[in-house]
Design a protein around this motif. Structure first.
Motif, PDB file in Angstrom:
ATOM      1  N   PHE A 130     -54.338 -47.704 -13.305  1.00 42.72           N
ATOM      2  CA  PHE A 130     -55.660 -47.246 -12.892  1.00 42.72           C
ATOM      3  C   PHE A 130     -55.543 -45.827 -12.354  1.00 42.72           C
ATOM      4  CE2 PHE A 130     -53.724 -49.609  -9.412  1.00 42.72           C
ATOM      5  CZ  PHE A 130     -53.893 -48.785  -8.305  1.00 42.72           C
ATOM      6  N   LYS A 171     -66.119 -55.351  -5.165  1.00 37.53           N
ATOM      7  CA  LYS A 171     -64.666 -55.194  -5.277  1.00 37.53           C
ATOM      8  C   LYS A 171     -64.245 -53.885  -4.610  1.00 37.53           C
ATOM      9  CE  LYS A 171     -64.098 -58.744  -8.229  1.00 37.53           C
ATOM     10  NZ  LYS A 171     -63.252 -59.914  -7.996  1.00 37.53           N
ATOM     11  N   PRO A 191     -60.961 -48.971  -8.219  1.00 36.81           N
ATOM     12  CA  PRO A 191     -60.927 -48.220  -9.485  1.00 36.81           C
ATOM     13  C   PRO A 191     -60.895 -49.171 -10.687  1.00 36.81           C
ATOM     14  CG  PRO A 191     -59.253 -47.432  -7.937  1.00 36.81           C
ATOM     15  CD  PRO A 191     -59.780 -48.708  -7.386  1.00 36.81           C
ATOM     16  N   GLU A 192     -61.414 -48.694 -11.804  1.00 36.03           N
ATOM     17  CA  GLU A 192     -61.389 -49.488 -13.028  1.00 36.03           C
ATOM     18  C   GLU A 192     -59.941 -49.751 -13.448  1.00 36.03           C
ATOM     19  OE1 GLU A 192     -62.980 -49.187 -17.656  1.00 36.03           O
ATOM     20  OE2 GLU A 192     -63.701 -47.760 -16.135  1.00 36.03           O
ATOM     21  N   GLY A 193     -59.632 -51.004 -13.711  1.00 33.26           N
ATOM     22  CA  GLY A 193     -58.282 -51.380 -14.126  1.00 33.26           C
ATOM     23  C   GLY A 193     -57.427 -51.918 -13.000  1.00 33.26           C
ATOM     24  N   ALA A 195     -58.300 -54.386 -10.828  1.00 38.18           N
ATOM     25  CA  ALA A 195     -58.697 -55.717 -10.370  1.00 38.18           C
ATOM     26  C   ALA A 195     -57.541 -56.709 -10.366  1.00 38.18           C
ATOM     27  CB  ALA A 195     -59.847 -56.249 -11.230  1.00 38.18           C
TER      28      ALA A 195
END
Length: 375
Positions: A130, A171, A191-193, A195
């Protein structure tokens, strides 16, 4: 190996990798920087076998490809003292021959160690990837690192615990640090990715190096990690670090839930008052006592050798509308936390002996817990 590079370019690159180099160690090669000159330019590598930094250096004229190690601190000191604007030539003929450094009318020869002795830090699989904005990373680090423990026996507290969490359905990326006396918990949007990332403890030294590198960029910073290693890319720099192999404590149990006595006080006035009353004692652990009444705060500190000091705050700077309360905190811990606050600082108390919650009124995403001292 032979190459020529502008003094300012080389200085900046050496400064980036220098922070990893251990001057005092039992393995001499760890005091050296590895220089790899190839068709793509120059690459510098430094490691202490826990962290490795690799810097790709642009603008290098490579006359002869090759690899060489040199004492990092000495090389940095020499390049730092050269006049700005000069070209630096580094020439190594191989084997035990010294590394020749020439710049203008200056020249020197540096002793080298075998390239084969320089350790390689393998990356392994880093499945989680990420990106984080540089400003976001600086914010996470700055508002938590003061609470990192320096007690080596509690090694699992010697870093920042970075993990994904959920707050009211949202999140977040959460950074937590504690030394048992205070706790810092700061959240940013996930941030995206990120999780599926595991919870990891990033060591103090790695945190310090990341913070220095993040100061120099406004770009996105790429994170790759597993449960044992972290790799971060910032422009031309790649930092790879082992993570702390331990279990971070269940910090949620430390955060009190029922603190309903609220003190709101101007950060600037409060910090200055703490600083003045604490000056009475040279002992860093000397407590400052907070005595609270309706919209009134009295700060006191005492020293058997120096006497006593006190200061009152009220009026526009203090809001308190609960039962009278007396509680003590270590002056340095109060300063560390109030340094993270911009305007109005809120204290939430239960009583004079229970953990206290401290927050910036304008930034609820940052929460601090402070253990009181007996006064």
């Amino acid at each position: 190996m032979k190459f020529t590079v502008d003094r300012a370019v080389l200085l900046k690159a050496l400064a980036h990798v220098q922070g990893v180099v251990e001057r005092r160690n039992t393995i001499p090669i760890l005091a050296n920087v590895l220089m790899d000159a190839g068709k793509d330019g120059l690459r510098l590598t430094a490691t202490d076998m826990e962290i490795a930094i690799v810097e790709e250096v642009a603008g290098v004229e490579v006359a002869r490809e090759g690899r060489c190690t040199a004492p990092a601190a000495t090389l940095l000191e020499i390049v730092r003292k050269l006049p700005d604007g000069q070209k630096v030539e580094l020439d190594h003929r191989g084997g035990d021959a010294p590394l020749a450094l020439r710049a203008g009318r200056y020249s020197t020869g540096l002793m080298v160690l075998p390239v084969e002795d320089f350790p390689s830090m393998t990356e392994g699989k880093l499945p989680h990837k990420f990106s984080v904005a540089a400003g976001m990373l600086r914010d996470l680090v700055d508002r938590t690192k003061f609470a990192i423990s320096t007690e080596e026996t509690r090694y699992y507290l010697n870093g920042i615990y970075l993990h994904a969490a959920e707050v009211d359905g949202a999140k977040v990326l959460r950074a937590v640090a504690t030394d048992g006396h205070r706790l810092a918990r700061v959240e940013e949007p996930l941030p995206e990715g990120a999780a599926g990332m595991p919870g990891v403890i990033v060591p103090r030294k790695t945190i310090n190096e990341l913070r220095k590198l993040a100061e120099e960029t406004t770009e996105e910073i790429e994170f790759r990690l597993s449960d044992t290693k972290l790799q971060v890319k910032l422009g031309t720099v790649t930092l790879t670090s082992k993570l702390i192999d331990g279990t971070f404590p269940d910090y949620e149990r430390v955060i009190p839930k029922g603190n309903d006595r609220v003190l709101s006080v101007d950060k600037t006035a409060f910090a200055a008052a703490v600083d003045r009353v604490a000056a009475i004692s040279s002992e860093r652990s000397r407590p400052v006592k907070l005595s609270l009444e309706k919209n009134h705060l009295l700060l006191t500190a005492a020293s058997p050798e120096q006497g006593q000091a006190q200061e009152e705050l009220d009026g526009d700077t203090v809001t308190y509308d609960a039962a009278p309360l007396e509680i003590g905190f270590q002056a340095r811990y109060l300063k560390d936390i109030t340094d993270q606050v911009d305007g109005q600082v809120e204290f939430r108390f239960a009583d004079g002996s229970a953990p206290t919650i401290v927050q910036d009124a304008s930034k609820p995403e940052a929460l601090y817990v402070l253990m009181p001292m007996r006064v």
